[in-house]
Motif scaffolding. Structure first.
Motif, PDB file in Angstrom:
ATOM      1  N   PHE A 328       1.162  -1.248   0.093  1.00  0.00           N
ATOM      2  CA  PHE A 328      -0.165  -0.025   0.334  1.00  0.00           C
ATOM      3  C   PHE A 328       0.889   1.441   0.037  1.00  0.00           C
ATOM      4  O   PHE A 328       2.424   1.111   0.005  1.00  0.00           O
ATOM      5  N   PRO A 329       0.121   1.900  -0.432  1.00  0.00           N
ATOM      6  CA  PRO A 329       1.051   3.740  -0.168  1.00  0.00           C
ATOM      7  C   PRO A 329       1.613   4.110   1.488  1.00  0.00           C
ATOM      8  O   PRO A 329       0.717   4.231   2.081  1.00  0.00           O
ATOM      9  N   GLN A 330       3.006   3.655   1.138  1.00  0.00           N
ATOM     10  CA  GLN A 330       3.452   4.561   2.347  1.00  0.00           C
ATOM     11  C   GLN A 330       2.550   5.899   3.021  1.00  0.00           C
ATOM     12  O   GLN A 330       2.509   5.763   4.424  1.00  0.00           O
ATOM     13  N   VAL A 331       2.268   6.629   2.197  1.00  0.00           N
ATOM     14  CA  VAL A 331       1.437   8.004   3.382  1.00  0.00           C
ATOM     15  C   VAL A 331       0.238   7.426   3.615  1.00  0.00           C
ATOM     16  O   VAL A 331      -0.066   7.743   5.048  1.00  0.00           O
ATOM     17  N   GLU A 332      -0.516   6.451   2.877  1.00  0.00           N
ATOM     18  CA  GLU A 332      -1.709   5.856   3.708  1.00  0.00           C
ATOM     19  C   GLU A 332      -1.127   4.979   5.470  1.00  0.00           C
ATOM     20  O   GLU A 332      -1.324   5.050   6.433  1.00  0.00           O
ATOM     21  N   VAL A 333      -0.140   3.717   5.023  1.00  0.00           N
ATOM     22  CA  VAL A 333       0.241   3.649   6.462  1.00  0.00           C
ATOM     23  C   VAL A 333       1.133   3.962   7.077  1.00  0.00           C
ATOM     24  O   VAL A 333       0.027   4.365   8.020  1.00  0.00           O
ATOM     25  N   ALA A 334       1.377   5.785   6.983  1.00  0.00           N
ATOM     26  CA  ALA A 334       2.708   6.469   8.007  1.00  0.00           C
ATOM     27  C   ALA A 334       0.635   7.032   8.252  1.00  0.00           C
ATOM     28  O   ALA A 334       1.288   6.733   9.859  1.00  0.00           O
ATOM     29  N   LYS A 335      -0.197   7.263   8.270  1.00  0.00           N
ATOM     30  CA  LYS A 335      -1.351   7.192   8.440  1.00  0.00           C
ATOM     31  C   LYS A 335      -2.102   6.584  10.210  1.00  0.00           C
ATOM     32  O   LYS A 335      -1.824   6.544  10.942  1.00  0.00           O
ATOM     33  N   PHE A 336      -1.497   5.249   9.286  1.00  0.00           N
ATOM     34  CA  PHE A 336      -2.521   4.379   9.862  1.00  0.00           C
ATOM     35  C   PHE A 336      -1.605   4.042  10.872  1.00  0.00           C
ATOM     36  O   PHE A 336      -1.555   3.980  12.526  1.00  0.00           O
ATOM     37  N   ARG A 337       0.189   3.813  11.059  1.00  0.00           N
ATOM     38  CA  ARG A 337       1.258   4.032  12.280  1.00  0.00           C
ATOM     39  C   ARG A 337       0.664   4.940  13.182  1.00  0.00           C
ATOM     40  O   ARG A 337       0.831   4.698  14.229  1.00  0.00           O
ATOM     41  N   THR A 338       0.935   6.113  13.270  1.00  0.00           N
ATOM     42  CA  THR A 338       0.348   7.644  13.501  1.00  0.00           C
ATOM     43  C   THR A 338      -0.519   7.292  14.815  1.00  0.00           C
ATOM     44  O   THR A 338      -0.612   7.141  15.450  1.00  0.00           O
ATOM     45  N   ILE A 339      -1.382   6.744  14.329  1.00  0.00           N
ATOM     46  CA  ILE A 339      -3.254   7.147  14.977  1.00  0.00           C
ATOM     47  C   ILE A 339      -2.845   5.624  16.015  1.00  0.00           C
ATOM     48  O   ILE A 339      -3.316   5.151  17.271  1.00  0.00           O
ATOM     49  N   ALA A 340      -2.976   4.337  15.362  1.00  0.00           N
ATOM     50  CA  ALA A 340      -2.057   3.160  16.061  1.00  0.00           C
ATOM     51  C   ALA A 340      -1.130   3.218  16.963  1.00  0.00           C
ATOM     52  O   ALA A 340      -1.494   3.749  18.977  1.00  0.00           O
ATOM     53  N   GLN A 341      -0.102   4.319  16.778  1.00  0.00           N
ATOM     54  CA  GLN A 341       1.114   4.589  18.124  1.00  0.00           C
ATOM     55  C   GLN A 341       0.575   5.062  19.069  1.00  0.00           C
ATOM     56  O   GLN A 341       0.780   5.139  20.010  1.00  0.00           O
TER      57      GLN A 341
END
Length: 417
Positions: A328-341
């Motif tokens: 998946f696009p890195q920008v989308e994954v980064a968004k999910f990772r920030t929220i999960a963190q």
């Protein structure tokens, strides 16, 4: 007492019935109420993050208030009656979900438990009143038995419907066909002389899985073989249909038992010998249904639930660190990772309310991107979806466990990189 006096007393007795006549309107609104009721429960439990146990407590209190209103009335009032049905639908569904999700009770067992409870309720009702007909709901004891039976039928319908889906793995559209077919079989049986009371309660139980499956079919995205209407839109459409129907019935009184009896001549008469024969017909339908479910459970597609479970297994869902960015696009994954963190930090700080609010952002972002991400890699999407779902359930649990939350969120962060 003269014949005239007896006739007048009987007329008053019927006019004060607390339930509607069983017309086509009755069944239409009943199915609509089932769909809306479940949608409301899911919205409060999942979308708002209230949690299953607290949602059940809230609706139990609402049920007590609404039924108290209904019981104080001296006749059938469409708005109050159908409001009671909606709340009972939600509450019965929640009780089954608590047994399944919070207590780990297998659906097969809960189906058996609620079947036994319903038999007991009917047995006590008949022993006291010598009738199970809803056309005789003219006393407080009968009404109490009636509403208790309705509550149990919703719980039973939920358990039996979910168990069927678990066995067969049927999709939203296919799952509608079984309850529709069984209700048609009951209508045919009634026309051929089956017992009216037995036919009514069998159909009443089946309308619960029919309404729920119909709602899922409309709301599910096209990628899941649904019609893609969406949960919110489906709920609004069904709620509007309920309100329009109730307003119409309130103005016309077409479902008041006395009025219905004056304008509709019964087209079916039954005899005890015919009713006994038709019991055999219902047994045959039940056996045929059981054979169908056994066959469906043995088919490859019937393991769809097991397949979902498989995607939750470590070898499928425990993606290596950063692997999500290869799909998946890195920008989308980064968004999910920030929220999960951020959610994990709140869990570790003991801020459970903040964690629930934060995890809702993750759910919203994931759902918003579903169509785009799923089209890129369906298998990877399913795997990541299972991990996100595990994190959601852990944080929103009725009695959240810090270790479980941390484990689920850490596993998700590992996949996200």
């Amino acid at each position: 007492m003269s014949e005239t006096t007896r006739s007048e007393a009987a007329a008053v007795h019927v006019l004060l019935s607390k339930v509607p006549a069983v017309t086509v309107w009755f069944w239409i609104i009943k199915i609509l109420c089932t769909t809306v009721g479940e949608s409301v429960a899911d919205w409060i439990n999942v979308t708002l993050g209230v949690g299953l146990s607290l949602t059940a407590v809230i609706f139990t209190l609402v049920l007590a208030a609404v039924l108290g209103w209904q019981l104080r009335l001296d006749r059938y009032v469409p708005f109050v009656y159908w409001l009671s049905v909606v709340v009972l639908s939600v509450t019965g569904t929640l009780y089954t979900d608590i047994l399944t999700d919070n207590r780990g009770v297998p659906l097969a067992l809960s189906t058996g438990i609620f079947t036994a409870v319903l038999v007991i309720v009917f047995g006590m009702w008949f022993a006291r009143e010598q009738t199970l007909s809803i056309h005789s709901i003219v006393t407080l004891p009968r009404e109490l038995f009636y509403w208790l039976a309705v509550l149990v039928t919703f719980a039973l319908g939920t358990a039996a419907g979910d168990w069927t889906l678990e066995l067969t793995g049927w999709g939203p559209g296919t799952s509608v066909l079984l309850p529709v077919g069984l209700i048609i079989a009951i209508v045919i049986g009634r026309r051929l002389g089956a017992n009216a009371v037995l036919s009514f309660w069998l159909a009443y139980i089946l309308t619960r899985p029919l309404g729920a499956n119909l709602g899922d079919w409309l709301a599910s995205p096209a990628t899941d073989h649904g019609l893609g209407v969406g949960t919110a839109a489906t709920s609004v459409i069904f709620l509007a249909a309920i309100l329009a129907s109730v307003v119409y019935l309130t103005r016309t009184h077409r479902d008041v038992i006395a009025a219905a009896e004056r304008t509709h001549t019964p087209t079916v008469t039954t005899r005890p010998d015919r009713e006994r024969v038709m019991i055999g017909y219902y047994v045959a339908v039940a056996v045929a249904t059981g054979a169908l479910l056994v066959w469906a459970a043995a088919q490859p597609h019937a393991t769809v639930t097991s397949e979902d479970d498989a995607t939750a297994a470590p070898e499928v869902t425990s993606l290596s660190s950063g692997e999500a960015t290869t799909h998946f696009p890195q920008v989308e994954v980064a968004k999910f990772r920030t929220i999960a963190q951020d959610t994990l930090l709140k869990v570790q700080a003991g801020d459970q309310a903040g964690a629930k609010a934060q995890i809702k952002d993750l759910e919203t972002a994931w759902d918003d991107d579903e169509a785009t991400l799923r089209s890129l890699d369906k298998n990877a999407w399913n795997a990541l979806d299972e991990q996100i779902d595990s994190a959601l359930k852990a944080v929103r649990a009725g009695k959240p466990d810090n270790a479980t939350e941390t484990k689920a969120l850490t596993a998700l962060l590992t996949a996200l990189g």
